[in-house]
Design a protein around this motif. Structure first.
Motif, mmCIF file in Angstrom:
data_model
loop_
_atom_site.group_PDB
_atom_site.id
_atom_site.type_symbol
_atom_site.label_atom_id
_atom_site.label_comp_id
_atom_site.label_asym_id
_atom_site.label_seq_id
_atom_site.Cartn_x
_atom_site.Cartn_y
_atom_site.Cartn_z
ATOM 1 N N VAL A 61 0.838 -1.197 0.000
ATOM 2 C CA VAL A 61 0.000 0.000 0.000
ATOM 3 C C VAL A 61 0.874 1.249 0.000
ATOM 4 O O VAL A 61 1.992 1.248 0.530
ATOM 5 N N ARG A 62 0.355 2.291 -0.612
ATOM 6 C CA ARG A 62 1.052 3.578 -0.633
ATOM 7 C C ARG A 62 0.974 4.183 0.762
ATOM 8 O O ARG A 62 -0.104 4.220 1.369
ATOM 9 N N SER A 63 2.094 4.619 1.280
ATOM 10 C CA SER A 63 2.130 5.075 2.671
ATOM 11 C C SER A 63 1.337 6.358 2.892
ATOM 12 O O SER A 63 0.797 6.569 3.979
ATOM 13 N N GLY A 64 1.205 7.202 1.900
ATOM 14 C CA GLY A 64 0.519 8.478 2.077
ATOM 15 C C GLY A 64 -0.984 8.349 2.259
ATOM 16 O O GLY A 64 -1.577 9.038 3.093
ATOM 17 N N ASP A 65 -1.619 7.452 1.501
ATOM 18 C CA ASP A 65 -3.081 7.394 1.522
ATOM 19 C C ASP A 65 -3.649 5.972 1.631
ATOM 20 O O ASP A 65 -4.849 5.768 1.469
ATOM 21 N N ALA A 66 -2.805 4.979 1.875
ATOM 22 C CA ALA A 66 -3.211 3.583 2.031
ATOM 23 C C ALA A 66 -3.842 2.988 0.771
ATOM 24 O O ALA A 66 -4.553 1.989 0.850
ATOM 25 N N MET A 67 -3.572 3.553 -0.388
ATOM 26 C CA MET A 67 -4.045 3.003 -1.651
ATOM 27 C C MET A 67 -3.286 1.708 -1.949
ATOM 28 O O MET A 67 -2.065 1.674 -1.869
ATOM 29 N N VAL A 68 -4.022 0.652 -2.284
ATOM 30 C CA VAL A 68 -3.379 -0.632 -2.591
ATOM 31 C C VAL A 68 -2.742 -0.541 -3.978
ATOM 32 O O VAL A 68 -3.419 -0.278 -4.967
ATOM 33 N N LEU A 69 -1.433 -0.791 -4.023
ATOM 34 C CA LEU A 69 -0.681 -0.714 -5.272
ATOM 35 C C LEU A 69 -0.509 -2.095 -5.916
ATOM 36 O O LEU A 69 -0.361 -2.202 -7.120
ATOM 37 N N GLY A 70 -0.515 -3.116 -5.095
ATOM 38 C CA GLY A 70 -0.353 -4.478 -5.592
ATOM 39 C C GLY A 70 -0.805 -5.462 -4.529
ATOM 40 O O GLY A 70 -0.680 -5.191 -3.341
ATOM 41 N N SER A 71 -1.359 -6.578 -4.975
ATOM 42 C CA SER A 71 -1.808 -7.581 -4.008
ATOM 43 C C SER A 71 -1.675 -8.976 -4.604
ATOM 44 O O SER A 71 -1.645 -9.140 -5.823
ATOM 45 N N ALA A 72 -1.594 -9.944 -3.712
ATOM 46 C CA ALA A 72 -1.526 -11.346 -4.134
ATOM 47 C C ALA A 72 -2.016 -12.214 -2.985
ATOM 48 O O ALA A 72 -1.887 -11.845 -1.814
ATOM 49 N N ASP A 73 -2.603 -13.347 -3.331
ATOM 50 C CA ASP A 73 -3.089 -14.299 -2.339
ATOM 51 C C ASP A 73 -2.519 -15.666 -2.679
ATOM 52 O O ASP A 73 -2.329 -15.996 -3.853
ATOM 53 N N PHE A 74 -2.275 -16.448 -1.658
ATOM 54 C CA PHE A 74 -1.838 -17.827 -1.873
ATOM 55 C C PHE A 74 -2.201 -18.665 -0.663
ATOM 56 O O PHE A 74 -2.600 -18.135 0.376
ATOM 57 N N ARG A 75 -2.083 -19.974 -0.827
ATOM 58 C CA ARG A 75 -2.364 -20.872 0.284
ATOM 59 C C ARG A 75 -1.192 -21.837 0.459
ATOM 60 O O ARG A 75 -0.567 -22.254 -0.511
ATOM 61 N N VAL A 76 -0.914 -22.149 1.715
ATOM 62 C CA VAL A 76 0.187 -23.043 2.066
ATOM 63 C C VAL A 76 -0.414 -24.282 2.714
ATOM 64 O O VAL A 76 -1.310 -24.166 3.556
ATOM 65 N N LYS A 77 0.063 -25.455 2.324
ATOM 66 C CA LYS A 77 -0.400 -26.703 2.928
ATOM 67 C C LYS A 77 -0.131 -26.650 4.431
ATOM 68 O O LYS A 77 0.958 -26.326 4.872
#
Length: 196
Positions: free
Chosen positions: A165-181
Motif C-alpha cells: 500500500v502507498r504510505s501516504g493514503d493507504a491506496m493498494v498498489l499491488g496484491s496477491a493471495d496464496f495458500r500453504v499446505k
C-alpha cells in the motif's frame, strides 16, 4: 531307434522349448504391466513451500503493476492473524520477511525496519487504516510504500493475503493471495501466537 520314438522325442523337445518361450513372454509382459502400473502410481508432486509461494506472489504483484517498484523504498509490517488483528506468530513474522525479500528480488527497494503495532483494522468497517506510528515510520525512513498481510488457518491450508500500500493514503498498489499446505511444520510456526 524307431521313427515314431524319434518323432515323439523331437516333438517333446519342441513343446518344452515352446513352453519356456511362452513362460518367458508371460514374465516379460508381467514386468511390463507392473512397470506401467507403477508409472501411473507415481507419487504426487510435492506442494510448493512458503518461500516458493511468496516468490510467485511477488512476481504476480510486479506483473500486475510494473510501476510498483517506483514506490520504493518499502517497509514491511508483520503479517497478522485475520481472527485477531493484534496477534501474529512466527509464521506471520517469517512470511513478512520472505515476502519482502521476494519483492526485493523483483526490484523493490526494501528498508530494514522492525515494525511493531504498524497497522490496525477498524473491525466494524473492515478497512485497512494506517496508524500514526506507520505514518511516522514511513516519513522517518522515507518509505513510499508498506508491505502488509493477513493469514487465516483452515483445516488443510493456511490462506495468506498480502498487499503493498502507498504510505501516504493507504491506496493498494499491488496484491496477491496464496495458500500453504497446513502440515506439522506450518502448525509449529503458528503455535508461537502472541503479540508483535
Amino acid at each position: 531307434m524307431p521313427f515314431t520314438s524319434t518323432f515323439v522325442l523331437h516333438l517333446r523337445k519342441r513343446l518344452a522349448i515352446g513352453r519356456l518361450f511362452i513362460v518367458g513372454l508371460l514374465l516379460i509382459s508381467m514386468v511390463g504391466c507392473s512397470a506401467m502400473g507403477n508409472s501411473n502410481n507415481k507419487q504426487p508432486k510435492p506442494e510448493p513451500d512458503l518461500s516458493e509461494l511468496a516468490h510467485r506472489a511477488a512476481q504476480q504483484m510486479i506483473a500486475s503493476n510494473p510501476d510498483l517498484t517506483r514506490y520504493s523504498p518499502m517497509i514491511a509490517a508483520t503479517f497478522v492473524s485475520i481472527d485477531n488483528l493484534s496477534q501474529s506468530s512466527t509464521f506471520g513474522r517469517i512470511s513478512s520477511e520472505i515476502m519482502a525479500s521476494a519483492l526485493a528480488q523483483q526490484g523493490m527497494q526494501v528498508r530494514e525496519v522492525k515494525m511493531r503495532d504498524s497497522m490496525f483494522i477498524e473491525e466494524s468497517v473492515g478497512e485497512l487504516i494506517l496508524s500514526r506510528q506507520v505514518q511516522r515510520l514511513s516519513s522517518q525512513h522515507n518509505a513510499r510504500s508498506i508491505l502488509m498481510g493477513t493469514y487465516a488457518q483452515g483445516q488443510d491450508y493456511l490462506y495468506v493475503s498480502t498487499r503493498v500500500v502507498r504510505s501516504g493514503d493507504a491506496m493498494v498498489l499491488g496484491s496477491a493471495d496464496f495458500r500453504v499446505k497446513l502440515d506439522n511444520n506450518m502448525r509449529s510456526l503458528l503455535e508461537g501466537q502472541g503479540g508483535w
